[in-house]
Design a protein around this motif. Sequence first.
Motif, short mmCIF file in Angstrom:
data_model
loop_
_atom_site.label_atom_id
_atom_site.label_comp_id
_atom_site.label_asym_id
_atom_site.label_seq_id
_atom_site.Cartn_x
_atom_site.Cartn_y
_atom_site.Cartn_z
N MET A 1 0.81 -1.23 0.00
CA MET A 1 0.00 0.00 0.00
C MET A 1 0.84 1.27 0.00
N SER A 2 2.14 1.14 -0.22
CA SER A 2 2.98 2.33 -0.18
C SER A 2 3.02 3.06 -1.52
N GLY A 3 2.58 2.39 -2.61
CA GLY A 3 2.53 3.07 -3.90
C GLY A 3 3.43 2.48 -4.96
N LYS A 4 3.93 1.25 -4.76
CA LYS A 4 4.81 0.64 -5.76
C LYS A 4 4.10 0.47 -7.10
N SER A 5 2.89 -0.08 -7.03
CA SER A 5 2.14 -0.33 -8.26
C SER A 5 1.81 0.98 -8.97
N THR A 6 1.40 1.98 -8.20
CA THR A 6 1.09 3.28 -8.80
C THR A 6 2.32 3.87 -9.47
N MET B 1 4.90 2.34 -10.76
CA MET B 1 5.24 1.65 -12.00
C MET B 1 4.24 1.98 -13.12
N ARG B 2 2.96 1.99 -12.76
CA ARG B 2 1.95 2.30 -13.78
C ARG B 2 2.09 3.73 -14.28
N GLN B 3 2.40 4.66 -13.39
CA GLN B 3 2.49 6.05 -13.84
C GLN B 3 3.59 6.20 -14.88
N ASN B 4 4.70 5.49 -14.69
CA ASN B 4 5.79 5.61 -15.66
C ASN B 4 5.44 4.93 -16.98
N ALA B 5 4.70 3.82 -16.92
CA ALA B 5 4.23 3.20 -18.15
C ALA B 5 3.29 4.14 -18.89
N LEU B 6 2.41 4.82 -18.17
CA LEU B 6 1.47 5.73 -18.80
C LEU B 6 2.16 6.97 -19.34
#
Length: 875
Positions: free
Chosen positions: A609-614, A616-621
């Motif tokens: 819940m610290s934001g790892k997935s966010t 990674m996704r933000q950089n892909a986007l």
Amino acid sequence: MTEEGIVGEFLTLKDETDADLLAMQCGDFYEFFAEDAELVGEELDLKVSQKSSHGSSYPMAGVPLSELTAYLKVLVERGYRVAVADQYEVDGGHERAIERVVTPGTLLETTETEARYLAAVVEAGGGYGFAVADVTTGRFHATELDGDELLTECYRFGPAEILPGPDLRADDGLVEQLRATDATLSLHATEAFAPGQARQAVEGQFGAAAVSSVGLDDATAAIRAAGAVLSYVDDTGVGVLASMTRLQPYDTGDSVALDVTTQRNLELTATMGEGGHSLFDVLDHTVTSAGGRTLRERLCRPIQDEGELARRADCVEALAGAALARERLRETLGEGYDIARLASKAVSGSADARDLLRVHDTLVVLDDVAEVVESPELGDSPLAGVVERPDRAEAETLATELADALAADPPAGVREGGLIRQGYHDELDDLIEGHEAALDWMDGLAEREQSRLGITHLSTGRNKTDGYYIQVGNSETDEVPDDYDEIKSLKNAKRYTTEELAEREREIFRFEERRGDLEHELFTGLRERVAEHAELLQDVGRALAECDTLSSLAVHAVENGWTRPELVVSGIDIEAGRHPVVEQEVEFVPNDLTLAAEREFLLVTGPNMSGKSTYMRQNALIALLAQIGSFVPARSARIAPVDGIYTRVGALDELAQGRSTFMVEMSELANILHSATEDSLVILDEVGRGTATYDGISIAWAATEYLHNEVRAKTLFATHYHELTGLTEHLDRVANVHIAADERNGEVTFLRTVEEGPADRSYGVHVADLAGVPGPVVERSQDVLAKLRAEKAIEARGSSGETVQTVFDLDSASFRGSASADGGQAADGNAETDGTVPAVESVVEALRTTDVAETSPVELMGKVERWQEELDDER
């Protein structure tokens, strides 16, 4: 007919079609009978009555003539194919015949911003021919694909209806995968897919040289699919073949590869859960439906052509810097209509006079848009070139003809008068003059008769039953003259006619009939001329849609502080990047990303819940946005275009299809390892978490090495297997980053900032507490965790819940350790040695390799505390 009467005619016509339902015109209604009536009654919430026919009773349900389109749309979107039988007057009677079959892929009347595609798929030698058409705009594409590409393109286009070729129908697995795209699968005649017949259809539609000129001469499977689409459109009678003016091939190699999983995981046009917003939802500031379709398409099909990307970005930059011109452009675009769809309606013969007025208004908008984009405020931006693509002289000529011909406010029907402007046609002008003179005589009749006869309660009127009449109240009927012939007696009045009135009535009817016929003839000719310009209208539509899309991106860039990315030769360097969707909902903490030659693979660790997935996704986007020509949410961005973006972010549960979450995870991983190249961007989240710990770590370890050594793709890999962070010691382009957390007095704060180096713990118990796990469970978890740490156990859990004590040998890439479900003593497993490392040696080695300058104070304090515990335990 098998039976006499209207029901028998319905049943006979129903036998002539393979459609699911039949709507048969009966006067002012379209009626459904028998089983069809019961079905539409349930689907459309219509009242079902009974129709008697020759001793039998049949269910019947109907909809008004003018409302059929709305009901058809509902039925078709639920997957039904609906045949429509129209009624024609013949020698004082009438006949009915099926004129068209409306299917999910051939529904012409739609106001949706999304395109409505019809596709055909043909299997050939392990590959597939794929053709896709939008009957509402005339767009038509054909290509050849492999299996993975086929599903990707089906997901990208999202066809409403798919025609599987004869060789494909026996492949239950692929058919089910196609059905899973939410498309309706419809069978079409086998001969339509035959190579010879298909090629003949394609060459007949687009010209004999078209196939060779677009590079599809040897693409037999693509031609077979294209021919089947043309045949199906022709058979359904939708009447839009003439709007399909271009055979447009496309090469998936020209665009950025976005497989089905990636499109879904990045939530480009739809969210995976309830609520929330997709990337399209956030970016869409378009003012036209065509602009929205173009934006949606670009998000799903980023490109690699750097010249075209630069041109688009130049346009966005010019619009972003010219606020007044940008708003004038958007206001002007908003005055136009979806002209490509209007072209298809003209070609099909379903356009009315109001539709042609909309065509005129939109052609005028083209000139107004050109005036804005060519203004000094926008300088020498490429926008001017966008509006120069259509033949503006031809557009102006057509607009002038429409303005000269059409009435300013025509009726909705095309059989009534009032369609054509006076002054356009001499004979029509004479008819209109005579008709209006006759109507003027009729309008003054009541006043003249009141004055002549002295009858106060006298009026005139007209209805379908009595025609024109004179009405006199009962109190004065004794005063009517002898030339009044009574035609109807009412409660309070009587109606009369006279020879003069009857003659004037016949004259008016003659004028109306002749005027209606001539206006319809003139209007039909005008509509045919518009249909002949379908290709021009499509060009105009594309130009206006692109202006709308680019201005939408400019609006979003200005309102959200986005910046223009710089396209570079290699690497990705993003400063203060943000997630384009999440930043709309919360106060977002920006983070940097650097993927360079010496660090192309980042291992991302940190608490749940610290934001790892966010992150990674933000950089892909951000990478994706750069490759549609958009600005990006960052302070600065230097991005080398990628050839594909691949993600594995949380396996979706497909147990209902017989696939476990771990199987889904492995299938997605396999696709990435097979498909990605050194020019791709790969996003991995928790690979190997769906199985036992040893298996999971082994898979994650091996996948990391393969991506690093063989694929060499730019990669962001989030993991809770902290053992993997040691891979930086023997994989030269792997680096560690982590999402920071601050722990004080037992309270943990997720800082959402990305820092160099690995995380020292996952804070799983803290997350359990945040999630609402009962207090006793959290407290017991803390006790167990403290005990395990005291026993030097390294936390790593698999799907079985086991706790693993593991020591990695980086040189041999092997591991050894022990495991138990309860954290107690476990039997030795795969241990080649005694499985221990002296504490002093371990601490010295850890101290030697720690970069103090690059380690945060909180992380460093945690490490020192851990080293002290290890030394104390050793003593």
